[in-house]
Design a protein around this motif. Structure first.
Motif, short mmCIF file in Angstrom:
data_model
loop_
_atom_site.label_atom_id
_atom_site.label_comp_id
_atom_site.label_asym_id
_atom_site.label_seq_id
_atom_site.Cartn_x
_atom_site.Cartn_y
_atom_site.Cartn_z
N ARG A 1 0.82 -1.21 0.00
CA ARG A 1 0.00 0.00 0.00
C ARG A 1 0.86 1.26 0.00
NH1 ARG A 1 -3.93 0.88 5.01
NH2 ARG A 1 -1.88 1.05 6.02
N GLN A 2 1.95 1.24 0.79
CA GLN A 2 2.84 2.39 0.84
C GLN A 2 3.53 2.62 -0.51
OE1 GLN A 2 3.15 4.53 3.44
NE2 GLN A 2 4.35 5.78 2.03
N ALA A 3 3.93 1.49 -1.14
CA ALA A 3 4.57 1.60 -2.45
C ALA A 3 3.60 2.20 -3.48
CB ALA A 3 5.06 0.23 -2.90
N LEU A 4 2.35 1.77 -3.43
CA LEU A 4 1.34 2.30 -4.35
C LEU A 4 1.08 3.78 -4.09
CD1 LEU A 4 -0.72 1.79 -6.58
CD2 LEU A 4 -2.36 1.09 -4.82
N GLN A 5 1.03 4.13 -2.80
CA GLN A 5 0.79 5.53 -2.43
C GLN A 5 1.96 6.41 -2.88
OE1 GLN A 5 -0.01 6.09 1.71
NE2 GLN A 5 -0.05 8.31 1.59
N ASP A 6 3.19 5.92 -2.70
CA ASP A 6 4.36 6.68 -3.12
C ASP A 6 4.36 6.88 -4.63
OD1 ASP A 6 5.12 6.76 -0.51
OD2 ASP A 6 6.61 5.15 -0.67
N ALA A 7 3.99 5.81 -5.37
CA ALA A 7 3.95 5.91 -6.83
C ALA A 7 2.89 6.92 -7.27
CB ALA A 7 3.68 4.54 -7.44
N LYS B 1 3.57 10.44 -9.28
CA LYS B 1 2.91 10.75 -10.54
C LYS B 1 2.15 12.07 -10.46
CE LYS B 1 -0.09 8.72 -14.06
NZ LYS B 1 -0.91 7.54 -14.43
N ALA B 2 1.50 12.30 -9.30
CA ALA B 2 0.77 13.56 -9.12
C ALA B 2 1.73 14.74 -9.13
CB ALA B 2 -0.01 13.52 -7.80
N ASP B 3 2.89 14.59 -8.48
CA ASP B 3 3.88 15.67 -8.48
C ASP B 3 4.39 15.95 -9.89
OD1 ASP B 3 3.61 15.87 -5.77
OD2 ASP B 3 5.38 14.66 -5.29
N GLU B 4 4.60 14.88 -10.64
CA GLU B 4 5.07 15.05 -12.02
C GLU B 4 4.02 15.77 -12.86
OE1 GLU B 4 6.63 12.32 -15.80
OE2 GLU B 4 5.95 11.39 -13.93
N THR B 5 2.75 15.36 -12.69
CA THR B 5 1.67 16.01 -13.44
C THR B 5 1.53 17.48 -13.05
OG1 THR B 5 0.48 13.91 -13.54
CG2 THR B 5 -0.79 15.91 -13.97
N ALA B 6 1.63 17.75 -11.74
CA ALA B 6 1.53 19.14 -11.27
C ALA B 6 2.69 19.98 -11.81
CB ALA B 6 1.52 19.17 -9.75
N GLY B 7 3.87 19.37 -11.84
CA GLY B 7 5.02 20.10 -12.36
C GLY B 7 4.86 20.45 -13.83
N LYS B 8 4.34 19.50 -14.61
CA LYS B 8 4.11 19.76 -16.02
C LYS B 8 3.04 20.84 -16.21
CE LYS B 8 5.43 15.17 -17.74
NZ LYS B 8 4.96 13.95 -18.42
#
Length: 275
Positions: A82-88, A92-99
Motif C-alpha cells: 500500500r505504501q509503495a502504491l501511495q508513493d507511486a 505521478k501527481a507531483d510530475e503532473t503538477a510540475g508539467k
C-alpha cells in the motif's frame, strides 16, 4: 520321558534386536524427532510402540502465536504494498503538477509577450498618427497664413468685411462675461453675433448653432469674415472671427477678455462662411 523330548524345537532362536525409541520435542517452534536405539536380549519382550514414542503436545497458545505471526507477516506485506502504491501515486501527481505549472508559466509568458507587442504596436501607431496630425497642422497653418496675406487687401476692398473687422478691433480689451452680448462685455458667441449684426447678418446666439450657420470651408481656404469654431460642427464649444493675416479675434475667456491671436495660438477645428 516324554516322547517329544528328543524332537528339536521348530522355533528359531531370537536374535538380539535393537530397540529404538522415537522421541519428539519442540525446539524454537519446530518439531524435532530423535530416534535412540539400545541392544536388548533377543528373548526380551518387546514393548508396545506407545510406550516408547513420546509425541509433542501442541498447545493452543503455540497455535495462536503461529497464527498471529502469519497475520503479522501478511499485514506487513499489505502495508508495504500500500505504501509503495501511495508513493507511486504521489510521485505521478507531483510530475503532473510540475508539467501543469510549467505549461501555465509558459502560457503566461507568451500572453505577456503578446500583450507587450500589442502595446508597442499601439504606441507606435499613435505616434505615427500624432506625427501625421502635426504635419497636417503645419500645412494648414502655412496655407492659412498665405491666404491671409492675399486676402488682407480684399478686406479693405469689401465694405462689409471691412466694417466687420473694424467693429471687432474696436472691442479688443473688453471683458469676457458668460452670457453677455455687449456693449461693454461679451462671451464668444455674443461677440460674433454683435459683429455680424453691424453688417446686417443675423446669426444664432449660441456657438453650436453658429458653427452650422453658413457653408463649411477648409482651414486652408479661409477668407476674412469666416466664423471659426472649436469642437465639431453642430456641437462647437467656442467661436471667433477670422480677420486675415493668419489671425482671429474672439472673446477667449475671463482671464484674457477679447483679444486678437494667431491661429497657431489655438488651432480651430473648422470654419463656416456667411459673407
Amino acid at each position: 520321558m516324554s516322547p517329544n523330548a528328543l524332537i528339536p524345537s521348530h522355533r528359531k532362536p531370537r536374535r538380539s534386536a535393537s530397540s529404538r525409541a522415537l522421541r519428539a520435542g519442540v525446539t524454537g517452534g519446530f518439531l524435532t524427532l530423535a530416534v535412540t536405539g539400545a541392544t536388548v536380549p533377543a528373548n526380551a519382550a518387546e514393548k508396545p510402540v506407545s510406550e516408547t514414542q513420546e509425541m509433542p503436545t501442541i498447545t493452543a497458545a503455540l497455535a495462536t502465536s503461529a497464527a498471529k505471526s502469519a497475520d503479522a507477516a501478511q499485514q506487513a506485506a499489505f502495508n508495504y504494498e500500500r505504501q509503495a502504491l501511495q508513493d507511486a501515486t504521489e510521485a505521478k501527481a507531483d510530475e503532473t503538477a510540475g508539467k501543469a505549472k510549467a505549461a501555465a508559466e509558459k502560457k503566461a509568458k507568451a500572453e505577456a509577450e503578446a500583450k507587450k507587442a500589442a502595446e508597442e504596436a499601439r504606441q507606435e501607431k499613435e505616434a505615427a498618427q500624432a506625427r501625421a496630425s502635426r504635419s497636417e497642422t503645419r500645412s494648414a497653418l502655412s496655407a492659412v497664413s498665405d491666404s491671409g496675406s492675399s486676402s488682407s487687401s480684399s478686406s479693405q476692398a469689401t465694405g462689409s468685411a471691412a466694417s466687420l473687422v473694424s467693429f471687432l478691433k474696436s472691442q479688443l480689451g473688453k471683458a469676457y462675461v458668460l452670457g453677455s452680448s455687449g456693449p461693454s462685455s461679451y462671451d464668444c458667441s455674443g461677440l460674433t453675433q454683435a459683429a455680424f449684426s453691424q453688417i446686417g447678418i443675423d446669426l444664432p446666439r449660441v456657438s453650436q448653432s453658429q458653427s452650422t450657420a453658413g457653408t463649411q470651408v477648409g482651414l486652408g481656404n479661409l477668407q476674412v469674415g469666416d466664423i471659426l469654431y472649436w469642437g465639431s460642427a453642430g456641437s462647437a464649444y467656442h467661436v471667433a472671427v477670422y480677420v486675415g493675416n493668419g489671425n482671429f479675434i474672439g472673446a477667449q475667456n475671463p482671464s484674457t477678455g477679447i483679444v486678437e491671436r494667431p491661429l497657431s495660438y489655438d488651432m480651430p477645428t473648422g470654419a463656416v462662411r456667411v459673407l
